[in-house]
Design a protein around this motif. Structure first.
Motif, mmCIF file in Angstrom:
data_model
loop_
_atom_site.group_PDB
_atom_site.id
_atom_site.type_symbol
_atom_site.label_atom_id
_atom_site.label_comp_id
_atom_site.label_asym_id
_atom_site.label_seq_id
_atom_site.Cartn_x
_atom_site.Cartn_y
_atom_site.Cartn_z
ATOM 1 N N ALA A 12 0.706 -1.210 -0.073
ATOM 2 C CA ALA A 12 -0.020 -0.009 -0.071
ATOM 3 C C ALA A 12 0.832 1.204 -0.040
ATOM 4 C CB ALA A 12 -0.786 -0.095 1.205
ATOM 5 N N PRO A 13 0.460 2.178 -0.592
ATOM 6 C CA PRO A 13 1.060 3.551 -0.278
ATOM 7 C C PRO A 13 1.040 4.222 1.062
ATOM 8 C CG PRO A 13 -1.220 3.980 -1.533
ATOM 9 C CD PRO A 13 -0.968 2.416 -1.382
ATOM 10 N N MET A 14 2.199 4.528 1.576
ATOM 11 C CA MET A 14 2.195 5.040 3.100
ATOM 12 C C MET A 14 2.980 6.146 3.081
ATOM 13 S SD MET A 14 2.145 1.545 5.181
ATOM 14 C CE MET A 14 3.232 0.620 4.133
ATOM 15 N N MET A 15 2.455 7.453 3.252
ATOM 16 C CA MET A 15 3.504 8.488 3.345
ATOM 17 C C MET A 15 4.297 8.550 4.518
ATOM 18 S SD MET A 15 0.806 11.607 2.772
ATOM 19 C CE MET A 15 1.800 12.838 2.487
ATOM 20 N N GLY A 16 5.569 8.818 4.325
ATOM 21 C CA GLY A 16 6.577 8.737 5.268
ATOM 22 C C GLY A 16 7.172 7.177 5.393
ATOM 23 N N LEU A 65 2.418 5.245 -9.160
ATOM 24 C CA LEU A 65 2.497 6.557 -8.550
ATOM 25 C C LEU A 65 1.242 7.013 -7.943
ATOM 26 C CD1 LEU A 65 4.441 9.063 -7.847
ATOM 27 C CD2 LEU A 65 3.449 9.915 -10.066
ATOM 28 N N GLN A 66 0.956 7.318 -6.732
ATOM 29 C CA GLN A 66 -0.290 7.672 -6.132
ATOM 30 C C GLN A 66 -0.173 9.263 -5.996
ATOM 31 O OE1 GLN A 66 -1.696 7.482 -2.183
ATOM 32 N NE2 GLN A 66 -3.419 6.499 -3.039
ATOM 33 N N VAL A 67 -1.356 9.937 -6.426
ATOM 34 C CA VAL A 67 -1.475 11.217 -6.306
ATOM 35 C C VAL A 67 -2.710 11.667 -5.833
ATOM 36 C CG1 VAL A 67 -0.162 11.848 -8.582
ATOM 37 C CG2 VAL A 67 -2.670 11.486 -8.614
ATOM 38 N N ILE A 134 -7.867 3.706 -8.876
ATOM 39 C CA ILE A 134 -8.443 4.637 -7.761
ATOM 40 C C ILE A 134 -8.026 3.894 -6.504
ATOM 41 C CG2 ILE A 134 -10.548 3.767 -8.018
ATOM 42 C CD1 ILE A 134 -11.687 6.514 -7.138
ATOM 43 N N LYS A 135 -7.848 4.399 -5.487
ATOM 44 C CA LYS A 135 -7.883 3.704 -4.379
ATOM 45 C C LYS A 135 -8.735 4.597 -3.278
ATOM 46 C CE LYS A 135 -4.918 2.493 -0.304
ATOM 47 N NZ LYS A 135 -4.935 3.427 0.565
ATOM 48 N N CYS A 136 -10.008 3.789 -2.933
ATOM 49 C CA CYS A 136 -10.936 4.455 -2.158
ATOM 50 C C CYS A 136 -11.568 3.555 -0.878
ATOM 51 C CB CYS A 136 -12.054 4.746 -3.150
ATOM 52 S SG CYS A 136 -12.776 3.063 -3.805
ATOM 53 N N LEU A 206 -8.359 -5.797 -2.419
ATOM 54 C CA LEU A 206 -8.619 -5.708 -1.236
ATOM 55 C C LEU A 206 -7.682 -5.412 -0.218
ATOM 56 C CD1 LEU A 206 -11.078 -6.397 0.920
ATOM 57 C CD2 LEU A 206 -9.581 -8.451 1.489
ATOM 58 N N ASN A 207 -7.751 -4.178 0.669
ATOM 59 C CA ASN A 207 -7.083 -3.685 1.450
ATOM 60 C C ASN A 207 -7.672 -3.502 2.956
ATOM 61 O OD1 ASN A 207 -5.990 -0.270 2.208
ATOM 62 N ND2 ASN A 207 -4.585 -2.017 2.552
ATOM 63 N N GLY A 208 -6.810 -3.546 3.765
ATOM 64 C CA GLY A 208 -7.509 -3.045 5.276
ATOM 65 C C GLY A 208 -7.270 -4.410 6.211
ATOM 66 N N GLY A 209 -6.350 -4.132 7.393
ATOM 67 C CA GLY A 209 -6.539 -5.166 8.395
ATOM 68 C C GLY A 209 -5.880 -6.585 7.771
ATOM 69 N N ILE A 210 -5.241 -6.579 6.906
ATOM 70 C CA ILE A 210 -4.502 -7.791 6.702
ATOM 71 C C ILE A 210 -3.083 -7.921 7.457
ATOM 72 C CG2 ILE A 210 -3.604 -9.350 4.823
ATOM 73 C CD1 ILE A 210 -5.465 -8.063 2.823
ATOM 74 N N VAL A 228 -1.320 -4.790 1.180
ATOM 75 C CA VAL A 228 -1.031 -4.502 2.762
ATOM 76 C C VAL A 228 -0.053 -3.225 3.088
ATOM 77 C CG1 VAL A 228 -1.047 -7.061 3.384
ATOM 78 C CG2 VAL A 228 0.965 -6.302 2.198
ATOM 79 N N GLY A 229 -0.561 -2.763 4.180
ATOM 80 C CA GLY A 229 0.261 -1.623 4.337
ATOM 81 C C GLY A 229 1.085 -1.840 5.822
ATOM 82 N N ARG A 230 0.234 -1.648 6.889
ATOM 83 C CA ARG A 230 1.136 -1.539 8.121
ATOM 84 C C ARG A 230 1.756 -3.062 8.468
ATOM 85 N NH1 ARG A 230 -4.015 0.486 11.358
ATOM 86 N NH2 ARG A 230 -4.788 -0.797 9.583
ATOM 87 N N LEU A 231 1.350 -3.767 7.674
ATOM 88 C CA LEU A 231 2.345 -5.353 7.746
ATOM 89 C C LEU A 231 3.698 -5.085 7.430
ATOM 90 C CD1 LEU A 231 2.660 -8.302 8.483
ATOM 91 C CD2 LEU A 231 1.609 -8.733 6.058
HETATM 92 C C1 FMN Z 1 2.109 5.459 7.634
HETATM 93 C C2 FMN Z 1 0.826 5.341 6.903
HETATM 94 C C3 FMN Z 1 0.793 6.335 5.744
HETATM 95 C C4 FMN Z 1 -0.278 6.175 5.058
HETATM 96 N N1 FMN Z 1 -0.355 7.061 3.946
HETATM 97 C C5 FMN Z 1 -1.212 6.705 2.732
HETATM 98 C C6 FMN Z 1 -1.253 7.393 1.522
HETATM 99 O O1 FMN Z 1 -0.154 8.165 1.325
HETATM 100 N N2 FMN Z 1 -1.974 6.835 0.618
HETATM 101 C C7 FMN Z 1 -2.974 6.089 0.706
HETATM 102 O O2 FMN Z 1 -3.755 5.870 -0.157
HETATM 103 N N3 FMN Z 1 -3.127 5.343 2.029
HETATM 104 C C8 FMN Z 1 -2.221 5.880 2.966
HETATM 105 N N4 FMN Z 1 -2.185 4.992 4.246
HETATM 106 C C9 FMN Z 1 -3.306 3.770 4.381
HETATM 107 C C10 FMN Z 1 -2.494 2.623 3.637
HETATM 108 O O3 FMN Z 1 -2.265 2.799 2.216
HETATM 109 C C11 FMN Z 1 -3.725 1.643 4.009
HETATM 110 O O4 FMN Z 1 -4.790 1.862 3.295
HETATM 111 C C12 FMN Z 1 -4.016 1.552 5.372
HETATM 112 O O5 FMN Z 1 -3.188 1.501 6.312
HETATM 113 C C13 FMN Z 1 -4.957 0.015 5.682
HETATM 114 O O6 FMN Z 1 -3.979 -1.084 5.212
HETATM 115 P P1 FMN Z 1 -3.306 -1.961 6.336
HETATM 116 O O7 FMN Z 1 -4.620 -2.254 7.277
HETATM 117 O O8 FMN Z 1 -2.867 -3.203 5.557
HETATM 118 O O9 FMN Z 1 -2.400 -1.060 6.986
HETATM 119 C C14 FMN Z 1 -1.165 5.233 5.010
HETATM 120 C C15 FMN Z 1 -1.171 4.331 6.218
HETATM 121 C C16 FMN Z 1 -0.092 4.283 7.272
HETATM 122 C C17 FMN Z 1 -0.130 3.440 8.226
#
Ligand code: FMN
Length: 328
Positions: A12-16, A65-67, A134-136, A206-210, A228-231
């Motif tokens: 997943a895209p994650m800022m920072g 690239l996410q905008v 899109i990511k929604c 599918l995204n969220g909570g995996i 997956v994001g936080r994983l």
């Molecule tokens: C530190 C952090 C930064 C995030 N930045 C973005 C972002 O830039 N764009 C976005 O669409 N979602 C962002 N998210 C949300 C994640 O992409 C994802 O949708 C969310 O964490 C749920 O997925 P997870 O349960 O696998 O973490 C961010 C999440 C975290 C933890």
């Protein structure tokens, strides 16, 4: 022709977090995972000289690239930039609930205006070899409303997009921080299943909570793909299993001294262009859950203060040598 890339496993895209340096590490560990940049606001991408610290691709494909934005002209310009930088995909963020993002008229608040989102996505279709997606979320506010989600999807896919990433919980725009918005609104994977039945030809990821690779693998059998994001934020090294599990390569990646050498080769030319923390933080998670990892971490932090990259590389190399069995 747009490529039919595999999106079975997406980071997943994650800022920072999903910085070019982190993506370099992810790509060492998995050749196949589909990667994302951090979100970048369209105006920053177009006007800021520092935007390269976020968007540098460096051939880490497959990658999107996410905008964030809602100005048609800016979005079109960004699609062209993404194409020129050899991104495979440009993705519109319609999921971020932060106040700052709402002020700039982008992110999750756009779900309230499906027509605008459709037009944004249409303006990004520059008819070149780049996918638009899109990511929604699944909705806005406290209550579940499948009809709202379905009507949103009905409208936005008129733009011609073929890929929808769904963070399967609502966004709550008032009184909740972005962190709350990742945890408190309940998940509802069923909405994604239902909308997929309606649109079999659209790829829904599918995204969220995996929260484990095993769970991701199980869900990937039911959905078109998972994100997956936080994983990965907490433990990027679990990516070493991905190619074997999801893409049937013959074995999992083995973390070795070569992993560290390759990582440092990438960041060394960037020393001085970005903060030492951003350059090194992806690798710090190598200590995740490893006995006595703290001792190495303290050593690392002390050497970060003096910018001593040679010593830092040596500490990581020693760690990998000493803990090889535990890491793999
Ligand atoms: C530190 C952090 C930064 C995030 N930045 C973005 C972002 O830039 N764009 C976005 O669409 N979602 C962002 N998210 C949300 C994640 O992409 C994802 O949708 C969310 O964490 C749920 O997925 P997870 O349960 O696998 O973490 C961010 C999440 C975290 C933890």
């Amino acid at each position: 022709m747009k490529n039919n890339l595999e999106r079975k496993f997406c980071v997943a895209p994650m800022m920072g977090c999903t910085t070019p340096y982190a993506r370099n590490l992810y790509r060492i560990l998995s050749k196949k995972a589909f990667l994302f940049s951090e979100m970048i606001a369209t105006k920053t991408l177009i006007h800021s000289r520092n935007s390269n610290l976020i968007i540098a691709n460096d051939k880490k494909n497959p990658i999107a690239l996410q905008v964030g934005g809602s100005d048609y002209n800016d979005l079109k310009k960004c699609a062209n930039i993404a194409y020129e930088l050899d991104y495979d995909e440009i993705n519109l963020n319609v999921g971020c609930p932060s106040k700052a993002v709402q002020k700039g008229s982008f992110g999750a608040c756009l779900m309230q205006d499906k027509n605008l989102v459709k037009n944004c996505l249409s303006s990004m279709q520059i008819n070149k070899n780049i996918e638009v997606s899109i990511k929604c979320r699944i909705g806005i506010g406290k209550n579940f409303n499948y009809e709202f989600f379905e009507e949103f999807v009905d409208e936005i896919i008129k733009s011609g997009i073929r890929i929808v990433y769904v963070h399967a919980r609502n966004a709550i725009l008032n009184g909740f921080s972005p962190k709350d918005n990742r945890n408190i609104p309940p998940l509802n994977y069923d909405f994604v299943k239902r909308v997929k039945k309606r649109y079999p030809h659209i790829t829904f990821i599918l995204n969220g909570g995996i929260d484990s690779i095993e769970k991701a693998f199980d869900l990937s059998k039911i959905f078109d793909g998972i994100m997956v994001g936080r994983l990965i934020q907490n433990n990027p090294f679990c990516l070493k299993k991905v190619d074997n599990l999801f893409f049937n390569t013959s074995s999992s990646y083995k973390v070795s001294e070569e992993t560290i050498i390759q990582y440092f080769e990438y960041i060394k030319p960037k020393i001085g262009t970005d903060s030492i923390y951003r350059l090194l933080s992806p690798l710090l998670n190598i200590f995740f859950g490893i006995e006595n990892g703290k001792k190495f971490k303290v050593d690392i932090h002390n050497n970060m203060k003096t910018n001593n990259f040679d010593s830092l590389e040596k500490i990581f190399l020693n760690f990998v040598k000493e803990k090889n069995v535990l890491i793999n």
